[in-house]
Design a protein around this motif. Structure first.
Motif, PDB file in Angstrom:
ATOM      1  N   UNK A  77       0.842  -1.249  -0.141  1.00  0.00           N
ATOM      2  CA  UNK A  77       0.345  -0.209  -0.374  1.00  0.00           C
ATOM      3  C   UNK A  77       0.986   1.055   0.240  1.00  0.00           C
ATOM      4  N   UNK A  78       1.911   1.104   0.783  1.00  0.00           N
ATOM      5  CA  UNK A  78       2.875   2.937   0.772  1.00  0.00           C
ATOM      6  C   UNK A  78       2.994   2.695  -0.765  1.00  0.00           C
ATOM      7  N   UNK A  79       3.790   1.977  -1.465  1.00  0.00           N
ATOM      8  CA  UNK A  79       4.537   1.215  -2.468  1.00  0.00           C
ATOM      9  C   UNK A  79       3.468   1.913  -3.353  1.00  0.00           C
ATOM     10  N   UNK A  80       2.234   2.086  -3.487  1.00  0.00           N
ATOM     11  CA  UNK A  80       0.590   2.057  -4.416  1.00  0.00           C
ATOM     12  C   UNK A  80       1.006   3.902  -3.408  1.00  0.00           C
ATOM     13  N   UNK A  81       1.274   4.100  -2.867  1.00  0.00           N
ATOM     14  CA  UNK A  81       0.650   5.727  -2.420  1.00  0.00           C
ATOM     15  C   UNK A  81       2.427   6.165  -3.218  1.00  0.00           C
ATOM     16  N   UNK A  82       3.306   6.235  -3.073  1.00  0.00           N
ATOM     17  CA  UNK A  82       4.689   6.487  -3.199  1.00  0.00           C
ATOM     18  C   UNK A  82       4.489   6.865  -4.604  1.00  0.00           C
ATOM     19  N   UNK A  83       4.078   5.631  -5.099  1.00  0.00           N
ATOM     20  CA  UNK A  83       4.152   5.257  -6.760  1.00  0.00           C
ATOM     21  C   UNK A  83       3.304   6.272  -7.114  1.00  0.00           C
ATOM     22  N   UNK A  84       2.408   6.581  -7.110  1.00  0.00           N
ATOM     23  CA  UNK A  84       1.003   6.650  -7.996  1.00  0.00           C
ATOM     24  C   UNK A  84       1.359   8.742  -8.144  1.00  0.00           C
ATOM     25  N   UNK A 118      -7.503  13.674  -7.341  1.00  0.00           N
ATOM     26  CA  UNK A 118      -6.652  14.875  -8.368  1.00  0.00           C
ATOM     27  C   UNK A 118      -4.995  14.854  -7.397  1.00  0.00           C
ATOM     28  N   UNK A 119      -5.489  15.141  -6.207  1.00  0.00           N
ATOM     29  CA  UNK A 119      -4.905  14.923  -4.576  1.00  0.00           C
ATOM     30  C   UNK A 119      -3.970  13.796  -4.771  1.00  0.00           C
ATOM     31  N   UNK A 120      -4.722  12.809  -4.533  1.00  0.00           N
ATOM     32  CA  UNK A 120      -4.284  11.397  -4.288  1.00  0.00           C
ATOM     33  C   UNK A 120      -2.474  10.843  -4.840  1.00  0.00           C
ATOM     34  N   UNK A 121      -1.070  10.888  -4.142  1.00  0.00           N
ATOM     35  CA  UNK A 121      -0.471   9.900  -4.626  1.00  0.00           C
ATOM     36  C   UNK A 121       0.630  10.543  -3.662  1.00  0.00           C
ATOM     37  N   UNK A 122       2.215  10.804  -4.470  1.00  0.00           N
ATOM     38  CA  UNK A 122       3.291  11.502  -4.131  1.00  0.00           C
ATOM     39  C   UNK A 122       4.038  12.321  -5.115  1.00  0.00           C
ATOM     40  N   UNK A 123       4.234  13.237  -4.470  1.00  0.00           N
ATOM     41  CA  UNK A 123       5.234  14.419  -5.637  1.00  0.00           C
ATOM     42  C   UNK A 123       6.494  13.896  -5.544  1.00  0.00           C
ATOM     43  N   UNK A 124       7.112  12.795  -5.753  1.00  0.00           N
ATOM     44  CA  UNK A 124       8.134  12.440  -5.800  1.00  0.00           C
ATOM     45  C   UNK A 124       8.606  12.639  -6.985  1.00  0.00           C
ATOM     46  N   UNK A 125       7.721  12.344  -8.339  1.00  0.00           N
ATOM     47  CA  UNK A 125       7.950  12.627  -9.649  1.00  0.00           C
ATOM     48  C   UNK A 125       8.537  14.007  -9.757  1.00  0.00           C
TER      49      UNK A 125
END
Length: 107
Positions: free
Chosen positions: A10-17, A26-33
């Motif tokens: 689940x953490x992988x899904x949040x960070x990768x999205x 549209x706010x779901x996910x992480x800005x790591x990209x």
């Protein structure tokens, strides 16, 4: 009490999205990209830690995460291995999750 089963993927899904991509949320996910093209310096490492801590605190309420528990294990020009330590709020079990952040594709 209620036993909650927590799966680290689940953490992988949040960070990768990536943010601003999901159609109804549209706010779901992480800005790591946003750190893909940045140099490997202390500023980009701090940004990566901030983006991960921010997204996990918003989207995964079952875990407790402190920003100081996010560490960079090793870094190469193409991969940054990020160690995330957290504990599950309901059971107080401490877990470690290692996330490989690939900055470039190697064939």
């Amino acid at each position: 009490g209620i036993l909650v089963f927590f799966k680290p993927y689940i953490l992988l899904n949040i960070i990768n999205w990536p943010t601003r991509v999901r159609f109804f949320n549209e706010k779901f996910g992480c800005r790591i990209e946003e750190c893909l093209e940045e140099p490997d310096d202390s500023i980009s490492i701090s940004l990566i830690k901030h983006f991960i801590a921010e997204s996990l605190s918003i989207w995964e309420k079952r875990i407790e995460l402190l920003p100081s528990d996010i560490k960079i294990l090793n870094s190469t020009p193409s991969v940054i291995n990020i160690q995330i330590r957290f504990f599950i709020r309901n059971t107080k079990i401490e877990e470690t999750f290692i996330f490989p952040f690939y900055k470039e594709i190697i064939y």
